[in-house]
Design a protein around this motif. Structure first.
Motif, PDB file in Angstrom:
ATOM      1  N   ALA A  85       9.886 -17.344 -10.379  1.00  0.00           N
ATOM      2  CA  ALA A  85       9.636 -15.947 -10.753  1.00  0.00           C
ATOM      3  C   ALA A  85      10.051 -15.019  -9.614  1.00  0.00           C
ATOM      4  CB  ALA A  85       8.158 -15.746 -11.098  1.00  0.00           C
ATOM      5  N   TYR A 125      12.936 -12.141  -9.783  1.00  0.00           N
ATOM      6  CA  TYR A 125      12.506 -10.775  -9.529  1.00  0.00           C
ATOM      7  C   TYR A 125      13.268 -10.160  -8.360  1.00  0.00           C
ATOM      8  CZ  TYR A 125       9.502  -6.752  -8.944  1.00  0.00           C
ATOM      9  OH  TYR A 125       9.041  -5.469  -8.850  1.00  0.00           O
ATOM     10  N   ARG A 137      11.861  -5.532 -14.938  1.00  0.00           N
ATOM     11  CA  ARG A 137      11.611  -6.849 -14.355  1.00  0.00           C
ATOM     12  C   ARG A 137      10.131  -7.170 -14.197  1.00  0.00           C
ATOM     13  NH1 ARG A 137      15.307  -5.005 -11.219  1.00  0.00           N
ATOM     14  NH2 ARG A 137      13.828  -4.499  -9.596  1.00  0.00           N
ATOM     15  N   PRO A 184       7.692  -7.822 -16.207  1.00  0.00           N
ATOM     16  CA  PRO A 184       7.114  -8.943 -16.954  1.00  0.00           C
ATOM     17  C   PRO A 184       7.362 -10.320 -16.332  1.00  0.00           C
ATOM     18  CG  PRO A 184       8.191  -7.434 -18.461  1.00  0.00           C
ATOM     19  CD  PRO A 184       8.529  -6.986 -17.069  1.00  0.00           C
ATOM     20  N   ILE A 185       8.343 -10.466 -15.461  1.00  0.00           N
ATOM     21  CA  ILE A 185       8.628 -11.784 -14.881  1.00  0.00           C
ATOM     22  C   ILE A 185       7.410 -12.320 -14.120  1.00  0.00           C
ATOM     23  CG2 ILE A 185      10.073 -13.065 -13.243  1.00  0.00           C
ATOM     24  CD1 ILE A 185      12.387 -11.191 -14.053  1.00  0.00           C
ATOM     25  N   VAL A 195       4.358 -11.150 -14.187  1.00  0.00           N
ATOM     26  CA  VAL A 195       3.173 -11.072 -15.045  1.00  0.00           C
ATOM     27  C   VAL A 195       3.098 -12.291 -15.957  1.00  0.00           C
ATOM     28  CG1 VAL A 195       2.075  -9.773 -16.916  1.00  0.00           C
ATOM     29  CG2 VAL A 195       3.015  -8.570 -14.938  1.00  0.00           C
ATOM     30  N   ILE A 196       4.209 -12.664 -16.560  1.00  0.00           N
ATOM     31  CA  ILE A 196       4.227 -13.842 -17.434  1.00  0.00           C
ATOM     32  C   ILE A 196       3.926 -15.100 -16.630  1.00  0.00           C
ATOM     33  CG2 ILE A 196       5.742 -15.308 -18.837  1.00  0.00           C
ATOM     34  CD1 ILE A 196       7.046 -12.699 -19.852  1.00  0.00           C
ATOM     35  N   ALA A 197       4.484 -15.189 -15.412  1.00  0.00           N
ATOM     36  CA  ALA A 197       4.212 -16.353 -14.567  1.00  0.00           C
ATOM     37  C   ALA A 197       2.721 -16.458 -14.250  1.00  0.00           C
ATOM     38  CB  ALA A 197       5.031 -16.270 -13.283  1.00  0.00           C
ATOM     39  N   LEU A 213       0.255 -15.182 -16.044  1.00  0.00           N
ATOM     40  CA  LEU A 213      -0.456 -15.520 -17.290  1.00  0.00           C
ATOM     41  C   LEU A 213      -0.367 -17.010 -17.593  1.00  0.00           C
ATOM     42  CD1 LEU A 213       0.427 -12.483 -19.582  1.00  0.00           C
ATOM     43  CD2 LEU A 213      -1.776 -13.014 -18.489  1.00  0.00           C
ATOM     44  N   ILE A 214       0.790 -17.596 -17.333  1.00  0.00           N
ATOM     45  CA  ILE A 214       0.923 -19.049 -17.512  1.00  0.00           C
ATOM     46  C   ILE A 214       0.013 -19.771 -16.519  1.00  0.00           C
ATOM     47  CG2 ILE A 214       2.506 -21.007 -17.270  1.00  0.00           C
ATOM     48  CD1 ILE A 214       4.717 -19.129 -18.368  1.00  0.00           C
ATOM     49  N   SER A 218      -2.695 -18.647 -15.313  1.00  0.00           N
ATOM     50  CA  SER A 218      -4.106 -18.403 -15.655  1.00  0.00           C
ATOM     51  C   SER A 218      -4.639 -19.427 -16.645  1.00  0.00           C
ATOM     52  CB  SER A 218      -4.278 -16.987 -16.194  1.00  0.00           C
ATOM     53  OG  SER A 218      -3.719 -16.881 -17.493  1.00  0.00           O
TER      54      SER A 218
END
Length: 109
Positions: A18, A22, A47, A49-50, A52-54, A56-57, A59
Motif C-alpha cells: 500500500a 501510495y 489515492r 483509498p489505498i 484505507v482499504i489496507a 480495513l483488511i 482490521s
C-alpha cells in the motif's frame, strides 16, 4: 505465538505494498503537476483509498492487524522519503557545482 506471527506478516507486506502504490504515485503526481496544489491535492484524494482499504483488511485481524499494516506502510514511507531525499540532495549538489563552475567561467573572461 508463532501462528500469530505468520498471520501478521502478510498484513505487514500488505502495508508495504500500500505504501509503495501510495508514495510512488504521489511522487509521479508531483513531478507531473509541479506546484499546482489543487491538482496534487486532488491526486492525493484519489489515492486515499489505498491505505484505507489496507487498514480495513488489517482490521479483520483486530488491532494487531491494523498495527501490522500501519507498520508496513510507515516502513515503506521512511524508505521512500530517505531514497527521494538522497536523490534530491544529489541533484541540488550537482546544480550548485554547475552554477559554481559557470560563475568561475564568467569571472575568468
Amino acid at each position: 505465538m508463532s501462528v500469530e506471527v505468520l498471520f501478521y506478516f502478510p498484513l505487514f507486506i500488505l502495508g508495504l505494498v500500500a505504501g509503495f502504490f501510495y508514495f510512488t504515485h504521489l511522487f509521479k503526481s508531483i513531478n507531473n503537476f509541479g506546484t499546482d496544489k489543487g491538482k496534487v491535492l486532488r491526486s492525493m484524494i484519489i489515492r486515499l483509498p489505498i491505505p484505507v482499504i489496507a487498514v480495513l483488511i488489517g482490521s479483520l485481524a483486530g488491532i494487531g492487524g491494523i498495527i501490522s499494516v500501519m507498520v508496513g506502510f510507515t516502513t515503506f514511507q521512511i524508505y521512500f522519503l530517505v531514497k527521494v531525499g538522497t536523490q534530491l540532495k544529489k541533484e541540488v549538489e550537482e546544480e550548485a557545482e554547475r552554477l559554481s563552475q559557470e560563475e568561475n567561467n564568467l569571472e575568468n573572461k
